[in-house]
Design a protein around this motif. Structure first.
Motif, PDB file in Angstrom:
ATOM      1  N   MET A   1       0.745  -1.142  -0.022  1.00 34.16           N
ATOM      2  CA  MET A   1      -0.103   0.290   0.033  1.00 34.16           C
ATOM      3  C   MET A   1       0.990   1.252   0.108  1.00 34.16           C
ATOM      4  O   MET A   1       1.964   1.226   0.857  1.00 34.16           O
ATOM      5  N   LYS A   2       0.472   2.278  -0.792  1.00 37.37           N
ATOM      6  CA  LYS A   2       1.139   3.574  -0.829  1.00 37.37           C
ATOM      7  C   LYS A   2       0.321   4.621  -0.569  1.00 37.37           C
ATOM      8  O   LYS A   2      -0.996   4.523  -0.733  1.00 37.37           O
ATOM      9  N   ILE A   3       0.820   5.508   0.489  1.00 36.31           N
ATOM     10  CA  ILE A   3       0.213   6.870   0.612  1.00 36.31           C
ATOM     11  C   ILE A   3       0.886   8.206   0.096  1.00 36.31           C
ATOM     12  O   ILE A   3       2.160   8.117   0.276  1.00 36.31           O
ATOM     13  N   LYS A   4       0.106   8.760  -0.422  1.00 36.91           N
ATOM     14  CA  LYS A   4       0.597  10.038  -1.234  1.00 36.91           C
ATOM     15  C   LYS A   4      -0.419  11.262  -0.735  1.00 36.91           C
ATOM     16  O   LYS A   4      -1.336  11.230  -1.307  1.00 36.91           O
ATOM     17  N   ILE A   5       0.252  12.123   0.062  1.00 36.69           N
ATOM     18  CA  ILE A   5      -0.735  13.393   0.307  1.00 36.69           C
ATOM     19  C   ILE A   5      -0.472  14.391  -0.478  1.00 36.69           C
ATOM     20  O   ILE A   5       0.634  15.169  -0.788  1.00 36.69           O
ATOM     21  N   HIS A   6      -1.570  14.605  -1.386  1.00 37.88           N
ATOM     22  CA  HIS A   6      -0.977  15.675  -2.602  1.00 37.88           C
ATOM     23  C   HIS A   6      -1.185  17.114  -2.042  1.00 37.88           C
ATOM     24  O   HIS A   6      -0.467  18.117  -2.530  1.00 37.88           O
ATOM     25  N   ARG A   7      -1.970  17.266  -0.794  1.00 39.50           N
ATOM     26  CA  ARG A   7      -1.998  18.410  -0.113  1.00 39.50           C
ATOM     27  C   ARG A   7      -2.518  18.375   1.203  1.00 39.50           C
ATOM     28  O   ARG A   7      -3.394  17.726   1.454  1.00 39.50           O
ATOM     29  N   GLY A   8      -1.758  19.003   2.123  1.00 36.79           N
ATOM     30  CA  GLY A   8      -2.194  18.883   3.582  1.00 36.79           C
ATOM     31  C   GLY A   8      -1.190  19.022   4.531  1.00 36.79           C
ATOM     32  O   GLY A   8      -1.470  18.729   5.733  1.00 36.79           O
ATOM     33  N   THR A   9      -0.078  18.598   3.976  1.00 38.93           N
ATOM     34  CA  THR A   9       0.839  18.153   4.980  1.00 38.93           C
ATOM     35  C   THR A   9       1.578  19.361   5.672  1.00 38.93           C
ATOM     36  O   THR A   9       2.109  19.357   6.748  1.00 38.93           O
ATOM     37  N   HIS A  10       1.550  20.548   5.315  1.00 37.33           N
ATOM     38  CA  HIS A  10       1.854  21.722   6.044  1.00 37.33           C
ATOM     39  C   HIS A  10       0.964  22.915   5.870  1.00 37.33           C
ATOM     40  O   HIS A  10       1.301  24.094   5.528  1.00 37.33           O
ATOM     41  N   GLN A  11      -0.421  22.483   5.724  1.00 37.68           N
ATOM     42  CA  GLN A  11      -1.348  23.513   5.561  1.00 37.68           C
ATOM     43  C   GLN A  11      -2.836  23.255   6.149  1.00 37.68           C
ATOM     44  O   GLN A  11      -3.203  21.967   6.080  1.00 37.68           O
ATOM     45  N   ILE A  12      -3.487  23.943   6.839  1.00 38.71           N
ATOM     46  CA  ILE A  12      -4.816  23.690   7.214  1.00 38.71           C
ATOM     47  C   ILE A  12      -5.858  23.884   6.092  1.00 38.71           C
ATOM     48  O   ILE A  12      -6.075  24.709   5.469  1.00 38.71           O
ATOM     49  N   GLY A  13      -6.665  22.801   5.635  1.00 44.53           N
ATOM     50  CA  GLY A  13      -7.551  22.923   4.731  1.00 44.53           C
ATOM     51  C   GLY A  13      -7.097  22.611   3.089  1.00 44.53           C
ATOM     52  O   GLY A  13      -5.688  22.465   3.066  1.00 44.53           O
ATOM     53  N   PRO A 368       3.367  20.338  11.478  1.00 46.46           N
ATOM     54  CA  PRO A 368       3.312  19.168  11.625  1.00 46.46           C
ATOM     55  C   PRO A 368       4.389  18.791  12.797  1.00 46.46           C
ATOM     56  O   PRO A 368       4.425  17.638  13.549  1.00 46.46           O
ATOM     57  N   GLU A 369       5.556  19.369  12.583  1.00 48.60           N
ATOM     58  CA  GLU A 369       6.791  19.361  13.541  1.00 48.60           C
ATOM     59  C   GLU A 369       6.393  19.321  14.948  1.00 48.60           C
ATOM     60  O   GLU A 369       6.934  18.870  15.910  1.00 48.60           O
ATOM     61  N   LYS A 370       5.203  20.099  15.487  1.00 49.59           N
ATOM     62  CA  LYS A 370       4.983  20.178  16.666  1.00 49.59           C
ATOM     63  C   LYS A 370       4.363  19.077  17.431  1.00 49.59           C
ATOM     64  O   LYS A 370       4.430  18.836  18.361  1.00 49.59           O
ATOM     65  N   LEU A 371       3.787  18.055  16.578  1.00 52.31           N
ATOM     66  CA  LEU A 371       3.408  16.817  16.950  1.00 52.31           C
ATOM     67  C   LEU A 371       4.427  15.949  17.361  1.00 52.31           C
ATOM     68  O   LEU A 371       4.520  15.373  18.392  1.00 52.31           O
ATOM     69  N   GLU A 372       5.551  15.999  16.584  1.00 51.24           N
ATOM     70  CA  GLU A 372       6.839  15.336  16.849  1.00 51.24           C
ATOM     71  C   GLU A 372       7.421  15.898  18.167  1.00 51.24           C
ATOM     72  O   GLU A 372       7.993  15.106  19.129  1.00 51.24           O
ATOM     73  N   GLU A 373       7.444  17.035  18.292  1.00 48.16           N
ATOM     74  CA  GLU A 373       7.737  17.619  19.633  1.00 48.16           C
ATOM     75  C   GLU A 373       7.308  17.257  20.961  1.00 48.16           C
ATOM     76  O   GLU A 373       7.591  16.845  21.930  1.00 48.16           O
ATOM     77  N   LEU A 374       5.667  17.094  20.698  1.00 48.54           N
ATOM     78  CA  LEU A 374       4.784  16.599  21.794  1.00 48.54           C
ATOM     79  C   LEU A 374       4.780  15.083  22.136  1.00 48.54           C
ATOM     80  O   LEU A 374       4.568  14.909  23.574  1.00 48.54           O
ATOM     81  N   ILE A 375       5.327  14.376  21.215  1.00 45.81           N
ATOM     82  CA  ILE A 375       5.425  12.843  21.571  1.00 45.81           C
ATOM     83  C   ILE A 375       6.798  12.346  20.959  1.00 45.81           C
ATOM     84  O   ILE A 375       6.540  11.482  19.904  1.00 45.81           O
ATOM     85  N   PRO A 376       7.923  12.687  21.472  1.00 39.78           N
ATOM     86  CA  PRO A 376       9.039  12.388  20.805  1.00 39.78           C
ATOM     87  C   PRO A 376       9.262  10.535  20.934  1.00 39.78           C
ATOM     88  O   PRO A 376       9.961  10.039  20.114  1.00 39.78           O
TER      89      PRO A 376
END
Length: 391
Positions: A1-13, A368-376
């Motif tokens: 299975m492959k996941i590709k996020i065309h839009r939304g990795t660094h923006q809301i909406g 998105p990096e703030k989630l990484e900081e919250l749960i390292p």
């Protein structure tokens, strides 16, 4: 299975998330970009074999009817099937009929699904789960294919009127998850804990007692908010709305597929106002559902200021881009009372612990990096738009 996020990795909406196998390709959500900058020009999605070229997509699956999740459907090739919740489709079509005829026509042929009932597109199995959001009939999806399991949350919250069902849904339907694709709207916001929907409704009920003419500004499709207001109306007041709002409420109440005690018809009458408010209600007072348009603002200004109370029950960011509305709220007795449609940071971490995925991919967030900081201690995977992730 492959996941590709065309839009939304660094923006809301503007979300668009592709899940594919060797033989099947689907897209989860297909939304418009959001921006408060009047000079910003939104960019249409541009995806090979989805928006252009020879069609090669087996379905677009929509989590809910907000435009940042379905507003780009008119750019998708017409041969690609659409899938939506039954009630979500009906509400979306009403809005589109007034605002975007092309979107209305695109939605007409959409296939529908119901909460908890799995369906398949090619070799991908999808189980939609009804969750709490500021849109009725919102879903998260359990995606199964090629021996892998992905959970996509869509937009959700744990401080709404259905907060109690999430644990049961996870325990009953979710199981072990390889990848969690989760919304992270709140990650860039200062507030940690959000006011609950129940608290907002209690506050609105008390504010309604404070004025003769009460105008409530909230989204016409925030059904839980509106039905909660209606069901808690004082017996000496009626709820008034325009034809557009009444049509949406009637559609929700009369929908035979979406059973919810929140959406039962209330004994307190709902009055349709097509023009000036009737004399009886001018004499005795009322509660009116309004929107922040010039037409409604001008109507409110015709009433004696001391008798008016305005309850603003939407995201406050909209006020700054609407100068007439801002001036109205600064001039007339006004209350701001709103609950977010998105999960708080604290609740998001609780949800991640509940699901316990191997990998977490944050979307619908500009941080998105703030989630990484919250749960390292967890495997948070930060990717860019159009960067493939292979399970």
């Amino acid at each position: 299975m492959k996941i590709k996020i065309h839009r939304g990795t660094h923006q809301i909406g503007g979300s668009a998330i592709e899940i594919s196998t060797e033989s099947t390709r689907i897209i989860l959500d297909f939304g418009n970009e959001l921006s408060l900058d009047e000079k910003y020009i939104p960019i249409n999605l541009d995806i090979d074999s989805v928006t252009k070229g020879i069609p090669d997509c087996d379905g677009i699956v929509i989590s809910h009817y907000h435009m940042d999740h379905l507003g780009q459907l008119t750019t998708a090739l017409p041969e690609i099937p659409l899938y939506m919740g039954e009630l979500s489709k009906e509400v979306a079509m009403i809005s589109a009929e007034y605002q975007d005829k092309n979107l209305y026509l695109r939605l007409l042929g959409a296939n529908t699904f119901r909460g908890g009932e799995a369906f398949t597109i090619g070799d991908i199995r999808i189980r939609p789960l009804v969750i709490d959001h500021s849109a009725a009939d919102s879903y998260m999806f359990v995606i199964e294919a090629e021996g892998k399991r992905v959970l996509y949350t869509g937009d959700f919250r744990m401080h709404g009127l259905r907060h109690h069902i999430l644990d049961q849904l996870v325990n009953t339907y979710v199981g072990e998850i390889d990848v969690l694709i989760t919304e992270g709207t709140s990650l860039s916001r200062d507030a940690d804990k959000y006011i609950s929907e129940a608290t907002v409704l209690d506050d609105i009920s008390s504010y309604i007692q404070d004025g003769k003419y009460v105008f409530i500004m909230c989204s016409s499709t925030n059904i839980d908010r509106i039905m909660g207001i209606w069901q808690n109306m004082p017996t000496d007041k009626v709820l008034i709305c325009d034809a557009y709002q009444k049509r949406i409420l009637d559609t929700v109440i009369n929908n035979v597929y979406y059973e919810s005690s929140l959406y039962r018809r209330h004994d307190n009458p709902l009055v349709l106002s097509k023009g000036p408010y009737p004399k009886y209600y001018m004499d005795h007072g009322f509660v009116s559902l309004v929107r922040g348009t010039e037409n409604f603002i001008s109507q409110i200004k015709e009433f004696p200021k001391d008798d008016v109370r305005i309850i603003y029950s939407m995201w406050t960011g909209y006020i700054e881009e609407n100068l007439p509305l801002k001036n109205l709220l600064n001039t007339y007795p006004s209350y701001i009372c709103h609950a977010s449609g998105h999960v708080s940071k604290t609740d998001l971490l609780k949800f991640i612990d509940l699901v316990n995925p191997d990998v977490i991919i944050p979307v619908h967030t500009d941080s998105p990096e703030k989630l990484e900081e919250l749960i390292p201690e967890r495997n948070v995977y930060i990717i860019n738009d159009n960067e493939p992730f292979i399970l």
